[in-house]
Scaffold this motif. Structure first.
Motif, PDB file in Angstrom:
ATOM      1  N   HIS A  98       0.847  -1.147  -0.150  1.00  0.00           N
ATOM      2  CA  HIS A  98       0.105   0.119   0.194  1.00  0.00           C
ATOM      3  C   HIS A  98       0.970   1.415  -0.033  1.00  0.00           C
ATOM      4  O   HIS A  98       0.777   2.169  -0.841  1.00  0.00           O
ATOM      5  CB  HIS A  98      -0.965   0.014   1.309  1.00  0.00           C
ATOM      6  N   LYS A 114      -0.910   1.021  -9.567  1.00  0.00           N
ATOM      7  CA  LYS A 114      -2.325  -0.114  -9.653  1.00  0.00           C
ATOM      8  C   LYS A 114      -1.916  -1.583  -9.284  1.00  0.00           C
ATOM      9  O   LYS A 114      -2.667  -2.172  -8.510  1.00  0.00           O
ATOM     10  CB  LYS A 114      -2.976  -0.048 -11.228  1.00  0.00           C
ATOM     11  N   GLY A 115      -0.750  -2.023  -9.901  1.00  0.00           N
ATOM     12  CA  GLY A 115      -0.409  -3.375  -9.403  1.00  0.00           C
ATOM     13  C   GLY A 115      -0.057  -3.450  -8.094  1.00  0.00           C
ATOM     14  O   GLY A 115      -0.415  -4.419  -7.117  1.00  0.00           O
ATOM     15  N   GLY A 118      -3.148  -3.351  -6.077  1.00  0.00           N
ATOM     16  CA  GLY A 118      -3.824  -4.601  -6.097  1.00  0.00           C
ATOM     17  C   GLY A 118      -3.291  -5.662  -5.092  1.00  0.00           C
ATOM     18  O   GLY A 118      -3.965  -6.723  -4.378  1.00  0.00           O
ATOM     19  N   VAL A 121      -4.465  -5.132  -1.599  1.00  0.00           N
ATOM     20  CA  VAL A 121      -5.897  -5.441  -1.391  1.00  0.00           C
ATOM     21  C   VAL A 121      -5.819  -6.860  -1.036  1.00  0.00           C
ATOM     22  O   VAL A 121      -6.478  -7.429  -0.153  1.00  0.00           O
ATOM     23  CB  VAL A 121      -6.737  -4.983  -2.571  1.00  0.00           C
ATOM     24  N   ALA A 122      -4.996  -7.825  -1.813  1.00  0.00           N
ATOM     25  CA  ALA A 122      -5.146  -9.048  -1.792  1.00  0.00           C
ATOM     26  C   ALA A 122      -4.534  -9.547  -0.342  1.00  0.00           C
ATOM     27  O   ALA A 122      -5.038 -10.537   0.286  1.00  0.00           O
ATOM     28  CB  ALA A 122      -4.363  -9.831  -2.810  1.00  0.00           C
ATOM     29  N   GLU A 136      -6.700  -3.034   3.252  1.00  0.00           N
ATOM     30  CA  GLU A 136      -7.392  -3.414   2.052  1.00  0.00           C
ATOM     31  C   GLU A 136      -8.411  -2.228   1.657  1.00  0.00           C
ATOM     32  O   GLU A 136      -8.258  -1.845   0.348  1.00  0.00           O
ATOM     33  CB  GLU A 136      -8.333  -4.358   2.411  1.00  0.00           C
ATOM     34  N   ARG A 140      -8.009   0.282  -1.488  1.00  0.00           N
ATOM     35  CA  ARG A 140      -9.363   0.428  -2.614  1.00  0.00           C
ATOM     36  C   ARG A 140      -9.394   1.845  -2.657  1.00  0.00           C
ATOM     37  O   ARG A 140      -9.860   2.107  -4.008  1.00  0.00           O
ATOM     38  CB  ARG A 140     -10.653  -0.431  -1.974  1.00  0.00           C
ATOM     39  N   LEU A 143      -6.825   2.877  -5.301  1.00  0.00           N
ATOM     40  CA  LEU A 143      -7.076   2.254  -6.439  1.00  0.00           C
ATOM     41  C   LEU A 143      -7.868   2.774  -7.368  1.00  0.00           C
ATOM     42  O   LEU A 143      -8.009   2.665  -8.430  1.00  0.00           O
ATOM     43  CB  LEU A 143      -7.007   0.623  -5.979  1.00  0.00           C
ATOM     44  N   HIS A 147      -7.621   3.715 -11.226  1.00  0.00           N
ATOM     45  CA  HIS A 147      -8.245   3.299 -12.264  1.00  0.00           C
ATOM     46  C   HIS A 147      -8.933   4.609 -12.877  1.00  0.00           C
ATOM     47  O   HIS A 147      -8.774   4.521 -14.259  1.00  0.00           O
ATOM     48  CB  HIS A 147      -9.625   2.279 -11.542  1.00  0.00           C
ATOM     49  N   GLU A 159     -14.602  -0.495  -6.641  1.00  0.00           N
ATOM     50  CA  GLU A 159     -13.599  -0.256  -5.485  1.00  0.00           C
ATOM     51  C   GLU A 159     -14.381   0.508  -4.621  1.00  0.00           C
ATOM     52  O   GLU A 159     -14.572   0.036  -3.466  1.00  0.00           O
ATOM     53  CB  GLU A 159     -12.397   0.319  -6.040  1.00  0.00           C
TER      54      GLU A 159
END
Length: 369
Positions: A98, A114-115, A118, A121-122, A136, A140, A143, A147, A159
């Motif tokens: 993050h 973005k990568g 992600g 988040v995971a 998370e 988001r 993120l 986007h 998101e």
């Protein structure tokens, strides 16, 4: 004592007392390092990183993230993929992804950001803890903005829908405020400026209720931008001034340059010069983010009504650093106002009109000189 400072940093951060929280976090990080506790130092570095970002000190936040990465590699070896079954240090990995994604977002590297977001988040979702959920959701939120920068508006909406769902379920007012602020960007991209303004009003109301100056500053800043784009310049001045006041204790370059942007839009060259002087005397050039530097250069060029190479560079760079279409159109309007050559003005107008079908923008571009 170190643990108490870390706990107080979290409490003050939740109360919106960002500068006090930052001081506590820095003391906690130093105490953990002195004690030789690598894991605690890594967590404290990430606490400091998040608070530095909330204070709009992005260069220092990026440095804190680098420190945390070094410590985490020392603990657990190279950072794994999001689908790695290894569960040790997952919380640290989530927070680091993050922090690093956020740092890349601040300098306009949207695909790379973005990568990493992600991954955050995971990893955050894998933890199934309150802290994991918070990481998370924060990832988001950012993120969604990435986007938008990449043109994936449906993904951004998805998101934010997740953030709103969890934040409302837990009555998490700071994240509800932040989600309204983030959704305003999506609505701007969809040309729903009334909806964007309503979201920003909601974000400001919640921030004021929480007495969270950092949250209110960001929403006021974005409202000031939106009002420039809507050509409501008196209201834009008021919002920009309030944003500037909110960070007076710890000045940030974006706040000063927003006042300069309003001055450019109003043609107020006397005020513009004083705002540019404030930015120049308050921040070393290497501490000025790339978007602030671009708007600063555009404002400087506006003071000289000549066709200079600066405008060619500024207009070209505006298309490469991830600015929104509205922000790029703002640059084009400034270029039209600051360029005397008729042929050059015609070229600028054609390039700007190619960016948008929005009738209000097209009318303003055609009317500019």
């Amino acid at each position: 004592r170190t643990k108490a400072r870390a706990v107080r940093a979290h409490a003050r951060g939740h109360l919106g007392r960002v500068l006090e929280a930052l001081e506590d976090a820095q003391h906690a990080r130093a105490g953990c390092a002195e004690a030789g506790d690598v894991r605690a130092t890594a967590h404290a570095s990430l606490d400091e990183c998040a608070l530095l970002d909330r204070a709009s000190r992005s260069n220092e936040a990026a440095a804190a993230a680098i420190m945390a990465r070094t410590l985490i590699i020392q603990l657990a070896g190279p950072i794994p993929r999001a689908d790695d079954p290894e569960r040790d240090n997952v919380a640290l990995r989530a927070r680091l992804a993050h922090a690093e994604g956020r740092a890349l977002a601040r300098i306009g590297r949207h695909r790379d950001a973005k990568g990493l977001l992600g991954v955050a988040v995971a990893f955050g979702a894998k933890l199934e803890t309150v802290a994991g959920r918070e990481t998370e959701l924060d990832a988001r939120l950012l993120l969604a903005s990435e986007h938008v920068a990449l043109g994936a508006l449906d993904a951004a909406d998805a998101e934010l829908e997740t953030v709103f769902t969890y934040a409302h379920a837990s009555n998490d007012l700071p994240r509800i405020s932040a989600a309204h602020d983030a959704r305003a960007l999506v609505r701007c991209a969809r040309r729903d400026l009334d909806g964007a303004e309503a979201d920003l009003a909601a974000a400001i109301e919640l921030a004021r209720e929480l007495r969270d100056d950092a949250l209110e500053y960001r929403a006021r800043y974005h409202r000031g931008e939106l009002l420039i784009w809507r050509d409501r310049l008196d209201d834009a001045v008021a919002s920009a001034r309030r944003a500037f006041e909110l960070c007076a204790a710890a000045p940030v370059p974006h706040a000063g340059i927003l006042l300069a942007r309003v001055a450019v839009a109003r043609g107020d060259l006397a005020s513009l010069d004083s705002h540019l002087q404030w930015v120049a005397t308050t921040f070393p050039d290497d501490e000025i983010p790339v978007d602030v530097r671009l708007f600063r250069d555009a404002a400087r060029a506006s003071l000289d009504r000549a066709r200079s190479p600066a405008w060619d560079r500024i207009v070209a760079e505006a298309g490469t650093i991830g600015l929104t279409v509205n922000a790029r159109l703002e640059i084009f309007l400034a270029a039209l106002a600051g360029t005397a050559d008729a042929a050059a003005r015609a070229d600028l107008r054609r390039a700007a009109l190619a960016l948008t079908e929005d009738p209000s923008w097209r009318a303003r571009l055609r009317a500019a000189g």
